[in-house]
Design a protein around this motif. Structure first.
Motif, PDB file in Angstrom:
ATOM      1  N   VAL A 112       1.033  -0.988   0.046  1.00  0.00           N
ATOM      2  CA  VAL A 112      -0.206   0.061  -0.127  1.00  0.00           C
ATOM      3  C   VAL A 112       0.762   1.187  -0.243  1.00  0.00           C
ATOM      4  O   VAL A 112       1.571   1.781   0.662  1.00  0.00           O
TER       5      VAL A 112
ATOM      6  N   SER B 162     -10.928   8.842   3.484  1.00  0.00           N
ATOM      7  CA  SER B 162     -10.413   8.161   4.067  1.00  0.00           C
ATOM      8  C   SER B 162      -9.592   7.042   3.220  1.00  0.00           C
ATOM      9  O   SER B 162      -9.652   6.734   2.708  1.00  0.00           O
TER      10      SER B 162
ATOM     11  N   THR C 108      -0.992   9.060   7.688  1.00  0.00           N
ATOM     12  CA  THR C 108       0.522   8.946   7.709  1.00  0.00           C
ATOM     13  C   THR C 108       1.055  10.042   7.415  1.00  0.00           C
ATOM     14  O   THR C 108       2.057  10.302   8.207  1.00  0.00           O
TER      15      THR C 108
ATOM     16  N   GLU D 223      -7.809  14.336  13.866  1.00  0.00           N
ATOM     17  CA  GLU D 223      -8.948  14.039  13.960  1.00  0.00           C
ATOM     18  C   GLU D 223      -9.292  14.627  15.470  1.00  0.00           C
ATOM     19  O   GLU D 223      -9.845  13.922  15.914  1.00  0.00           O
TER      20      GLU D 223
ATOM     21  N   HIS E 147     -12.420  16.028   9.717  1.00  0.00           N
ATOM     22  CA  HIS E 147     -13.225  15.565   7.953  1.00  0.00           C
ATOM     23  C   HIS E 147     -14.730  16.320   7.473  1.00  0.00           C
ATOM     24  O   HIS E 147     -15.081  15.942   6.300  1.00  0.00           O
TER      25      HIS E 147
END
Ligand SMILES: Nc1ncnc2c1ncn2[C@@H]1O[C@H](COP(=O)(O)OP(=O)(O)OP(=O)(O)O)[C@@H](O)[C@H]1O
Ligand SMILES: [Mg+2]
Lengths: 236, 403
Positions: free
Chosen positions: A25, A47, A53, A174, A207
């Motif tokens: 990934v 998301s 990261t 967040e 978000h």
């Protein structure tokens, strides 16, 4: 951002790869990003687009797979784990979505934690932690455990812990993810105050567009790349 | 910084009171079990050794009957001895300290309304010498009483207690079956033997009185021979055998119709038994230690997830590997020390209690105390420290994310 002042943090062609082969990934896929002192940057994106990261690399909690990351001009990639710990200790404060407070430990002791590793005396630690808790509006709750505090209060303890050592940067991933709108606005106002009054740089993942409005720069991630990067008028 | 680390560790210990308690408990159980068991085991061994010494390791028992019949069987058809045999052994065998006759029968001793079943032995003064039985109260037999077979007796402490309670037995008359005898003395406490038999439950009479009034013959059924210190019992045994063969007119090819039993044989049997006992106790103790160790291990490993997250938080706010490790090491050491100290105290207390109940000496072995403590402390430190070390070397984000 004036050209002659070097950025506080700069990501240069950063990639972060998890897993190998079929399971590979690319969480970050060639990210360039420079953040100057006293900026309030909001990071948004779908998301899995690599926001956390990027935050972890910026906060020296994780090392990139490739590329260069300079913090205050220092190449973080060349530092040992212990040297990175020193960077975090002296310049970076963290606010996590899940609070990450020590369980069964009073608010005061949680806030004192970074100061212990700075080698500050017990009395001075206590005074500074009390002051930080007061700044986030938690006077009288110093001796409560996380389990005795609401989510919003726990997040404020976490913010007090992030700012108690007067860091150059607050990394908030967040910070309002678990809170209702009113509580979220209180948190955003706190962050805004630390940015404006104390000159702390703030990098925040969110978000919610409403929360991103508090920032003066909005970076948008898609698939491990920066899709857009715009300066904006602050909400408040 | 060290003081700061100790304070951090203490905070962590109190913060996680249950986990700390269980860890300490594991150490306490292991340490206490080992110390208690080994202490009791070694106390028993010491007691047996003492008993054997009291039994008289330089004591020989001469009895009629085949040698292979062992120490507990009676003479069977072989002819009994008589007083002349006792005198011959005393006079002709080199190195004999005392040779005493002993005829024993279980009888009921009666005093007024009290009665007590005891072992009545007809003997003489050399018996007291051979068996190391000092007279505590009153006096031993007079020569004249032995010669005439007077009806006088010496009591063991149990008989005295059963019949006289705290009263003075001297000068009182005791009834044994049909005869009546006057109490002239009480023998000093002999204690309980390793076999659990009461060695103070006896009445001694002059051999002549026993022969005439109880047995109705002039036989001597056992001869006790005490050998002087430094004289070999093997050599004395050989001489006695030669003498008795001659006196009993046993011809060259014939087997002995008597046997000489060396108490040292009992000693070696007893020592063997206590060896087995100590081995068993040690095995049980080792299992407890292991169980305690597994308990500690379990607690430590179960808490790894939470601890890893804690380490992640500490690393995130700027702790270095060394600082995290110091904290966990100190925490493990403090818990181990605490558990070890409580375990040692509890183990010694249990050991003392057990020794008291079994009436064996209490003499804890410092080596075992150290060993038990060392093992448990090692388990505590190893399982407290190594998971922490692994976590402290992670990227902080991996430690924080640990599930
Ligand atoms: N430790 C890890 N091991 C393997 N893959 C990972 C790991 N952490 C992140 N990833 C992957 O990297 C990609 C980016 O993850 P990241 O957490 O940065 O996303 P995000 O933008 O923060 O998403 P969200 O908004 O859901 O928090 C995802 O596809 C994720 O599955
Ligand atoms: Mg995320």
């Amino acid at each position: 951002m004036t050209p002659e002042v070097p950025p506080l943090m700069s990501l240069e062609a950063i990639t972060k790869v998890y897993g190998t082969g079929d399971a590979e990934v690319r969480a970050l896929d060639g990210v360039d990003l420079a953040i100057a002192e006293k900026e309030f940057v909001a990071i948004m994106g779908p998301s899995g687009s690599g926001k956390s990261t990027a935050m972890n690399v910026l906060g020296c909690l994780d090392a990139p797979s490739d590329g260069h990351y300079r913090f205050m001009g220092v190449d973080v990639g060349a530092l040992s784990l212990d040297q990175r710990a020193l960077l975090r200790r002296n310049y970076i404060g963290f606010v996590f979505q899940g609070y990450n407070l020590l369980a069964r430990t009073s608010a005061l002791e949680n806030v004192e934690l970074p100061l212990i590793y700075k080698g500050i005396s017990a009395a001075e630690r206590r005074a500074q932690a009390m002051e930080a808790l007061a700044k986030v509006g938690l006077e009288g709750r110093e001796h409560h455990d996380p389990s005795q505090l609401s989510g919003g209060q726990q997040q404020r303890v976490a913010i007090a812990r992030a700012i108690v050592g007067r860091p150059a940067v607050i990394m908030a991933d967040e910070p309002t993810g678990n809170l209702d709108t009113a509580r979220s606005r209180e948190i955003m106002e706190l962050l805004t105050r630390f940015n404006r009054d104390d000159g702390m740089t703030i990098v925040m993942v969110t978000h919610e567009a409403d929360m991103a409005d508090y920032a003066d720069r909005l970076v948008h991630f898609v698939d491990g790349r920066i899709d857009s990067d715009v300066t904006q008028q602050r909400a408040a | 910084m060290l003081w700061e680390t100790i304070k951090l560790a203490l905070q962590a210990i109190f913060r996680n009171a249950l986990r700390s308690f269980l860890t300490v408990l594991g150490i306490v159980i292991g340490v206490a079990a080992v110390i208690a068991m080994v202490t009791v085991g070694e106390g028993s061994t010491a007691q047996v050794t003492k008993d054997v010494a009291k039994l008289g390791t330089n004591l020989l028992m001469v009895r009629p009957g085949q040698p292979q019949q062992g120490p507990q069987t009676s003479g069977g058809t072989a002819a009994a001895f008589d007083m002349k045999d006792v005198e011959a052994i005393q006079a002709q065998v080199a190195g004999v300290r005392a040779a005493a006759p002993a005829n024993t029968r279980t009888m009921t001793a009666i005093l007024g309304n009290e009665n007590h079943s005891t072992s009545v032995t007809g003997t003489d003064s050399s018996y007291l010498e051979a068996r190391d039985m000092p007279v505590k109260l009153g006096r031993p037999f007079y020569e004249s009483e032995l010669r005439t077979g007077a009806a006088v007796c010496l009591l063991g402490q149990t008989v005295r207690r059963e019949l006289f309670g705290s009263g003075n037995p001297l000068g009182q008359d005791l009834r044994l079956k049909t005869i009546s005898c006057r109490v002239i003395g009480v023998i000093d406490e002999q204690g309980v033997s390793s076999f659990g038999t009461d060695q103070d439950d006896f009445v001694l009479l002059p051999i002549k009185a026993f022969q005439r009034r109880i047995a109705g013959n002039s036989d001597v059924s056992i001869i006790f021979v005490a050998v002087r210190d430094g004289v070999s019992t093997v050599k004395a045994k050989g001489e006695i055998e030669r003498l008795m063969r001659e006196r009993r007119r046993i011809s060259a090819g014939e087997e002995d119709d008597f046997n000489v039993f060396d108490m040292k044989q009992i000693a070696s049997v007893l020592t063997g038994i206590t060896g087995v006992l100590t081995g068993l106790l040690s095995a049980v103790a080792a299992v407890s230690l292991l169980v305690g160790g597994i308990g500690i291990m379990n607690i430590m490993l179960v808490s790894v997830t939470e601890r890893t997250r804690e380490i992640g938080i500490r690393l995130a706010v700027g702790a270095q590997e060394r600082q995290v490790l110091m904290q966990f090491l100190v925490e493990a050491i403090v818990l181990s020390l605490l558990g070890g100290l409580i375990g040692i105290m509890l183990g010694l207390a249990l050991g003392a209690l057990g020794a008291n109940l079994l009436r064996v000496p209490f003499s804890p072995n410092p080596l075992i105390v150290l060993l038990a403590f060392g093992f448990s402390a090692m388990v505590g430190v190893v399982f407290g420290y190594f998971p922490a070390r692994r976590a402290a070397r992670l990227n902080p984000i991996d430690a924080l994310r640990h599930q």
